[in-house]
Write a protein that holds these residues in place. Sequence first.
Motif, short mmCIF file in Angstrom:
data_model
loop_
_atom_site.label_atom_id
_atom_site.label_comp_id
_atom_site.label_asym_id
_atom_site.label_seq_id
_atom_site.Cartn_x
_atom_site.Cartn_y
_atom_site.Cartn_z
N UNK A 205 0.84 -1.18 0.00
CA UNK A 205 0.00 0.00 0.00
C UNK A 205 0.88 1.24 0.00
N UNK A 206 0.50 2.24 -0.77
CA UNK A 206 1.17 3.54 -0.75
C UNK A 206 0.22 4.55 -0.12
N UNK A 207 0.71 5.29 0.87
CA UNK A 207 -0.14 6.26 1.58
C UNK A 207 0.51 7.64 1.49
N UNK A 221 -3.37 0.69 -3.64
CA UNK A 221 -2.85 -0.66 -3.49
C UNK A 221 -2.20 -1.14 -4.76
N UNK A 222 -1.14 -1.92 -4.60
CA UNK A 222 -0.45 -2.50 -5.74
C UNK A 222 0.42 -3.66 -5.29
N UNK A 223 1.42 -3.94 -6.09
CA UNK A 223 2.36 -5.01 -5.77
C UNK A 223 3.79 -4.51 -5.92
N UNK A 258 5.58 3.38 1.79
CA UNK A 258 5.13 2.19 1.08
C UNK A 258 5.17 1.08 2.12
N UNK A 259 4.00 0.47 2.40
CA UNK A 259 3.92 -0.49 3.50
C UNK A 259 3.52 -1.87 3.01
N UNK A 260 3.92 -2.89 3.79
CA UNK A 260 3.48 -4.25 3.50
C UNK A 260 2.16 -4.52 4.20
#
Length: 424
Positions: A205-207, A221-223, A258-260
């Motif tokens: 996720x990018x916040x 959301x992405x990969x 950028x989080x897991x």
Amino acid sequence: MNRIKQAFKDRLWLGVIIVGLFAGLIGGGIALGINNLVQHHEEVTSTRVPAGSNKSGGTKVNKNKADLNGEASQAYKSVQGAVVSVINKQKVQQSSGTLGIFGYGNSSNGNSDSSSDNKLETASEGSGVIYKKSGNSAYVVTNNHVVKGSNALQVILSNGKKVNADLVGADSATDLAVLKINATNVKTVASFGNSNSIVPGQDVLAIGSPMGSEYANTVTKGIISAKDRTLKAGTDGTLTSVIQTDAAINSGNSGGPLINMAGQVIGINSMKLASDTQGSSVEGIGFAIPSNEVVTIINQLIKNGKITRPSLGISMVDLSNVTSDQQQSVLKLPTSVSKGVVIMDVNSGSVADTAGLKKYDVITKLGDTQVTDAGSLKAALYKYKVGQNAKVTYYRDGQQHTATLHLTKSADTTSTDDSQQDNN
């Protein structure tokens, strides 16, 4: 007589057959006509708007069957309170006086009014994440380019409260900066995960605040698209390793986490790929600085306020910028050498000077790393610490040589030279 009877019978049967055929055709036509009429009636009936209306409504909202506490939602909730917007404020020169022929400054009575005000206005906005709380202070990591050129900094917390921020330190080579704010209203602090353990295809996720604080705490959301991409970062063209992701990253996301799916910060969003065509952005290709690199840099910034790295004490140009004629006539390089950097000047008493390097030497390797341009040389050099030794391979007058660099000299890499000739 028999012939007459037979002829009569044949005519009789022929008449029966003709009558039967005629009756069949008529019956079939009638049936077809009836069938067409029925179909037409059905079509008209099914497409005609019904008369009357249902004034009582009757539609209702059903219970939401979606999982509102999924993995992504939990990850976002765990770190959302630590994500902030960073406001870069800069001075805007404003002159007061009467508008004369040549602009402001000439008053109507002939006296010059040279008074001016330096008003702070928002120059840009970015994102950041609170990663440490110590006593009354909290620390925010963001990008260097978010805070560059600021005369004042402000941070907007996740609850909308705006607080002032001080710049602890910044590093242009890695595009990272650390801010300090009052911790009174800080409730959530993010933690870092090991970026060496990520894998392509992993959900992330990018916040941040894409397009500014108006859209603060936006999550996409992405990969992980690639674990280790080499790009030029900062303003000095230093090559660095970054994480590639397809999570949407837009202007204003810079500096955000950028989080897991465990809510750990594995990278700091830094840039989005732009094409060479009119600078248009490319969708689905964004980059983040790996968390392991982030932690190394911000710890040094907290401790020293800046990053010091080994410096060779030279100015250089890429070999690719030297014509093939000059490569042969001046540098006397063999045709097999096509990449490297050319030393244009050596500072007296520098690391390079002590090692015996001279003007027009062509560096092709530092340690085990091939040197292709100034960016790759800096990237290789910055892997060493002040006080270590490094082996350098270079060409002089067509002959290959090696030397040992004693990296006793250091330079503050927060200052950069944007000229065509690089310094290090």
